[in-house]
Structures are given as C-alpha cells and as structure tokens.
Scaffold this active site. Structure first.
Site, PDB file in Angstrom:
ATOM      1  N   GLU A   1      84.477  73.611 -44.927  1.00 47.08           N
ATOM      2  CA  GLU A   1      85.368  75.186 -43.672  1.00 47.08           C
ATOM      3  C   GLU A   1      85.072  76.859 -44.223  1.00 47.08           C
ATOM      4  O   GLU A   1      86.512  76.991 -44.146  1.00 47.08           O
ATOM      5  CB  GLU A   1      87.313  74.483 -44.053  1.00 47.08           C
ATOM      6  CG  GLU A   1      86.859  72.824 -43.429  1.00 47.08           C
ATOM      7  CD  GLU A   1      88.526  72.424 -43.249  1.00 47.08           C
ATOM      8  OE1 GLU A   1      89.042  72.025 -41.895  1.00 47.08           O
ATOM      9  OE2 GLU A   1      89.701  72.801 -43.701  1.00 47.08           O
TER      10      GLU A   1
HETATM   11  C1  ACM Z   1      88.748  68.926 -45.568  1.00 45.64           C
HETATM   12  O1  ACM Z   1      89.500  68.119 -44.995  1.00 45.64           O
HETATM   13  N1  ACM Z   1      88.492  70.098 -45.352  1.00 45.64           N
HETATM   14  C2  ACM Z   1      88.269  68.759 -46.766  1.00 45.64           C
END
Ligand code: ACM
Length: 703
Positions: free
Chosen positions: A330
């Site tokens: 992310e």
């Molecule tokens: C995640 O759930 N961002 C690894």
C-alpha cells in the site's frame, strides 16, 4: 422425538418420497472423512484409527523421554504435565521418569535445526492403549505436536478422566502455518503475545509473524537508531531483551518468529525520529488515525540504504529466523509524485512509474537483507520479475498473485481469505485453500513453492482486552486448513470440534470467552442480574459489521486513542449462539417445519427475544454504553414478534397472507442494516421462516 416426528411425517406427506430421502440423508449422514472416529482433535490428524478401551489418567501418570533429548523437550513435557493437571485437576508428578516405566513413553530420534527452518520434519505417531501410550517422532518438533494431540484426547468419560485408545500417524500438509499479529496499531503486551503463542502451539501453528512497525508505532528497541522507539512509540515498545525472551518462548513451542518492518510505506513512525528518511520534509508525528497515508521512504537517496543497512544488520542479529519481512504494501506514491528530485531521479534512470520505483527500492533492499543472512519476504506488491527468486511473496490481495508468483519461480504464502479482522465466520476461512483457484492448475513443482498460509489480525479495533476473541477460536479453523489433509473440509465437523477447542483454549490462559463477559460487565455497570442476562441475550445475537466497513460506519472518526469499550468491541466476531440459531431454523425448514421439538425451541427463543427489550430498557437509561444498543434491542424484540407470527401460521398450516409476508420482509430488510456498527444476526434466518410460512413456502407447499 425422531419417531413421533416420522409418524407425523408419513401422515402428512406419504407421497413425498423425495422428502423421505432427504430425511434419511439427514439421519444417516456422516461427516466427510467419516472413517475416522469422532474425536475432538483439531487440527484433525492425517490418519486416526480407533482402538478399544481407554487409558485412564490418575496421579501415577508418568512420562519418559528416550532417544534424543534436550532441555526444550524436558520443558515441553513439564508444560504438558502442568496442562494435563490443570485440565483434569489430578495431581501429576512433573518429573520426567526413567525410561521404560512410564505411562507415556516418548522417543525422539534426533535434533531439529538450532534455528528452526521451513520444511523440517514435524511428523509424529501416537499410540494409546489401555496399558499405556507411545509417542514417536523424528525430531522434537514432532514430539511437541504429539504432546498437544495427547492433551486434546484426554477428556471426561463415564467413569474417569481418560484418553481413548487410538493410533495416530500425523504430519502437516504445509510447512508454513502462521499467525500475524499487528502490534503496531495497538501495542500487544508481552503476556498477550505469550498466551497467543500457547494457543498457536495447541493448534500446531509454527510461524509467528510479528508486524512491528507501521504509521501508528515503531515497537522495537533499536540501539543503532534509538529515536525509532524513543519518538516513534509513545513509550510502547519491546526491549531487545523482551524480544529475545519471546523468541525463546516461541522456539520452545516449535514456533519461528518472523519480524516485519514495513517499508517503504506504512512508515510514518520511523520519520518522527528520522524525518530525513521520508520523501517529504517533516516534522512527522505518530499517526493516530487509520487508513493508507502518504508518507514513504525516499528510495532515491543513498542515505536511505545506508540507514537500512545498519538497521537491518542490527535486527538480523536480534531475530534469528531465516526470513525477514519488509512489508511493501500500500504505497500510494503521493509523496513520490510531489517530490521534484524523486521525479528527476525517475527520469534520469528510466523509471516509468511508482510501481517501478518500488521495484527499484526492493532491488536495492534485497541484497542488504541477503548480506545480513536473511531471505526477504514481503506482501504481494513486492512481486516483480526482476527480483531474484529467493524472495517470498505473502499474498493478501488475492489468490491469483500467489499462483503467479509460484509460476515465476517465487515461493509464496497465502493470507488472502485469512484476515481474521474482517469478521468472517470460521467456515468461510476454512473453505479457503492455498492450493485452489489458479494454484490448483500449477505443476507439482510449482505447487511446492506455496509454503502455506498465515492468518492476520490487523489491530485497528483490537487491543489487549479483545485481541484473543478476535483471533480465537476462528483461527483454529485456519490452523486445520493448513495442517490437515486437503479433504478434511466438512464445516459441520469443524464447528463441532471448534466449539470444544474454544473451551480448551481458555485452559491455556486465552481469554476469548471470558473477556467478552468482562467487557459486558463494564458496559452494564451495576446492573441487576436480570438486566445483565437481558444484555447478554441481546449481545449474543449481535456481530460487528464486516469487512472494511467499521471505519465508514463509525459515529466519530476512530483513532488509536478511542476507548474500545463499546458493545461492538466486546461481542465475538462470530457469534456461536447466532450460528446455532441459524442452524436450528435451517433444520426446521428442511423437514417442512414438522419437527415439533425444534418448533418449540424456536418459540421459546422468539418469546424470550420479544420480551427481552422490556427487561433491558431500565439499564439503557443508566449506561450510555447500553443505550447505544437500545435500538438493536427493540429490533431483536421486533424479530421475536415476527418469528412468533411465522410459527403461528406454520402451526395452523395456514399460509400467511402475501401482504403479511411483504410487510414482514420489508421490516426484516430494515433490521438487517447495521446500527451501532452491529448486525442483528438472526434476521436472515427469520426471513427464511417468514418465507416458509407464506403460500408456496417450503412449510406450506402441501396445502
Ligand atoms: C495489508 O493488508 N495491507 C498487507
């Protein structure tokens, strides 16, 4: 009950042969893998053969270690005896006996690796007869697993506490069976970590993946960069001595500890002390909110890699495991987009986009990790065909990337489908198999690269008090998926054993059941026993909203400082009472609502719900935490009233009018919506009953 039911059945539906077949199937159906005796073993072993009789447990019970031995095995046996003693209240001699004379004779062939590795032999065999028991394993890892199986076998029988005679051969299906705990968003105290390691040992899990840094906190003492914990943790971090203790505690239980330091994103807490690592100037503060944030390390500066080299050198010494998790998930790229120098660097190096920039970062990071003796693992965003094949991918976004990685020669583990914080029922996790979907079409060699899986508990809404109930007992269903043969997949059998294991886990000090009760008492304050019972009746039928909806439905923006003292924080993520109610309704409808015993139980349940709100109402005036669920209480009463009307129509065998059905279904649609971030669990089951009671419904079809 069955007989009178059968008479009714034949009387009403003599011609409905297909229903008789259905009934027959219900009465004689066996769980899948039905050759195995109904023992409450979880995970279910690869092979179980029932013997005759049982081995009684009394204070003369003793254990001998033969073959290879080591202090870890002695401690394992002591722990085993302590646990048996606690479970049975029988006083047991905790000394390991001389060989040959013991009730339980253990033979271990040879040592396992000093630093536990992926794919070591964890098999064992266990034979219990009325005269004694034998446990044999190639390595201490198998011995430790076999002891857990023995503990699960011991239960009360008609005349004693005993283990049934049985022969078990057992080995894991996957070598990587993990649990990830996020200690960054909310700090996890050490006693909580330890009791969860005990739970993992009981379920034969072998990897504790420790998520130790994120925007909201940096949780490890660094001597090289002390401002990481001094400024990045609000004082909530683990010292290196404490980390070593946890690693030793885990090793004693056959569990590896894989640390995760999330980079280049999810890293605000690093920048509080070291803003020069970031891609935008500071100052930075520990993030208190949830979500994906812009802050990311600057992948274009040599100083970033110098810092990471020293940092990873220090952490690689602290954490002995072969794997080192670098996160990688992310990264939204906003700081990179906004930074002129980074944009210039990308142009100069022909780096087309942020994904390629992250791949560049990983290509610089991987040799550093390798230099310090570790193998790099990261979330699926790190997958890039230009990285060496030594990296391992943890798939959280979908199963397809796991198969894609395996095809390209990378090892992988599955977490998509195993996110415990999403509030799914155990049966849904249980149905997720690492070798399914695209992975099912891989060659055997490619499939071998799929090492297993990991459940994850992300800690936005998880603190020391409710973490156990967010992990357990559902995590046991994932442990079984990862240990047991692929064809062990019957949810009814799983749930029967899960209920048993759930209670047993509390013997270890886990608090998934008791914390619910404690938290309800906080919510209820000085309630009368009747008011408390009414609150319990209500909350047993409530579950928190699912998936990622908790933030959107919050009454005010939640942060890491928001007290977790509401009903939504207290109730289990899967209500066993709610599940059983749904099963009862299904069973009732499956036999055309002719099971009078089930009908009577449903009527009692609906009557209690209808009347429950009146019992709870006074408490809602005195406790703001109860008041938050006052509307849900009225909703449960409304559901009780609808359920009773449906049962009345069914009892008279007079189809309820269409207009009634339309009205009830409209009401139920409203009741299904979340309020106070809580779902009213029985609403869909009552809907089925309303449909069954109306013309053309399964309980009215004969008219
Ligand atoms: C995640 O759930 N961002 C690894």
């Amino acid at each position: 009950m069955v007989q009178s039911f059968l008479q009714n059945f034949v009387h009403y539906f003599a011609l409905r042969g297909f229903l008789l077949i259905l009934l027959g199937a219900l009465l004689i159906s066996k769980p899948a893998g039905g050759q195995q005796p109904a023992l409450n073993l979880m995970p279910r072993p690869s092979s179980v053969q029932a013997g005759t009789g049982s081995l009684r447990l009394d204070s003369s019970f003793s254990v001998a270690l033969t073959g290879y031995s080591e202090p870890r095995l002695e401690r394992g046996v002591e722990r085993f005896l302590e646990r048996l003693a606690r479970q049975t209240a029988i006083s047991l001699n905790s000394k390991v006996a001389k060989s040959g004379q013991a009730t339980l004779l253990i033979r271990t062939d040879h040592a396992s690796k000093e630093i536990q590795e992926v794919g070591e032999d964890e098999s064992y065999s266990l034979e219990v007869t009325p005269a004694g028991a034998k446990l044999a394993a190639p390595t201490p890892l198998g011995t430790l697993h076999g002891l857990q199986t023995f503990v699960q076998l011991v239960d009360v029988s008609s005349d004693s506490l005993a283990a049934p005679a049985v022969t078990i051969q057992d080995r894991p299906r996957f070598p990587w069976r993990g649990l990830m705990i996020d200690s960054a968003r909310h700090f996890t105290p050490l006693d909580v970590i330890r009791r969860n390691l005990d739970g993992m040992e009981a379920l034969k899990l072998d990897v504790f993946h420790w998520h130790l840094s994120d925007n909201q906190g940096f949780r490890v003492e660094s001597k090289s960069f002390p401002k990481l914990q001094e400024l990045g943790s609000a004082g909530l971090y683990y010292t290196q001595v404490e980390i070593r203790d946890v690693i030793a505690y885990a090793r004693d239980r056959g569990i590896r500890v894989v640390p995760e330091f999330d980079m280049p994103g999810h890293s605000t807490s690093w920048f509080v002390g070291y803003p020069e690592l970031a891609s935008a100037p500071g100052p930075y503060e520990i993030e208190r909110r949830w979500g994906v944030f812009d802050a990311a390390m600057d992948p274009t500066k040599e100083s970033t890699y110098k810092f990471l080299d020293r940092f990873i050198e220090e952490m690689a010494k602290l954490f002995p495991d072969q794997f080192f998790h670098v996160g990688g998930d992310e990264v939204n790229g906003k700081q990179w987009d906004a930074n002129k120098e980074i944009q210039e660097f990308m142009r100069a190096h022909g780096i087309q986009n942020n994904q390629a920039l992250q791949a560049y970062f990983n290509k610089r990071l991987q040799p550093i990790v390798e230099k310090h003796g570790k193998s790099m693992i990261g979330w699926d965003e790190i997958l890039d065909p230009t990285l060496p094949k030594d990296i391992t991918v943890q798939s959280w976004r979908g199963q397809a990337s796991l198969a894609a990685a395996a095809k390209q020669g990378y090892r992988g583990i599955l977490s998509n489908g195993y996110y415990l914080d999403l509030g799914w029922p155990a049966s849904r996790h249980y149905a997720v198999d690492p070798i399914s979907g695209d992975a099912a079409n891989l060659s055997p060699e490619e499939q071998k690269r799929i090492l297993g899986g990991e459940s994850c508990i992300w800690a936005e809404y998880v603190d020391a008090q409710n973490i156990d109930s967010r992990i357990w007992p559902r995590n046991a269903s994932i442990a079984e998926r990862l240990w047991s043969p692929a064809d062990v997949r019957d949810p009814a059998s799983m749930y029967a054993r899960l209920d048993f294991v759930a209670t047993r886990l509390e013997w270890l000090g886990l608090t998934h059941k008791t914390s619910y009760w404690q938290m309800l008492h906080r919510i209820a304050g000085a309630a009368t026993p009747d008011e408390f019972a009414a609150l319990h009746t209500l909350t047993d039928q409530l579950e928190p909203v699912k998936d990622y909806t908790r933030e959107q439905t919050a009454p005010a923006e939640p942060t890491s400082l928001t007290p977790m003292n509401r009903v939504v924080d207290a109730v289990p993520l899967e209500s066993a009472a709610g599940r059983r109610f749904g099963e009862l309704v299904d069973k009732f409808i499956a036999v055309s609502c002719l099971d009078t015993d089930a009908g009577a139980r449903l009527r009692r349940q609906f009557t209690a719900w209808r009347d429950n709100d009146g019992r709870l109402e006074p408490l809602a005036k005195r406790s703001f935490l109860v008041r938050e669920v006052a509307e849900r209480s009225r909703d449960l009463s409304a559901l009780g009233t609808i359920g009773l009307a449906a049962l009345d129509a069914i009892a008279k065998r007079q189809p309820a009018p269409g207009s009634w059905k339309t009205r009830q279904l409209a009401t139920i649609e409203q009741l299904k919506k979340q309020k106070a971030q809580l779902l009213l669990l029985p609403a869909p089951a009552v809907q089925k009953l309303v449909e069954a009671a109306a013309a053309g419904g399964p309980c009215m079809a004969a008219k």
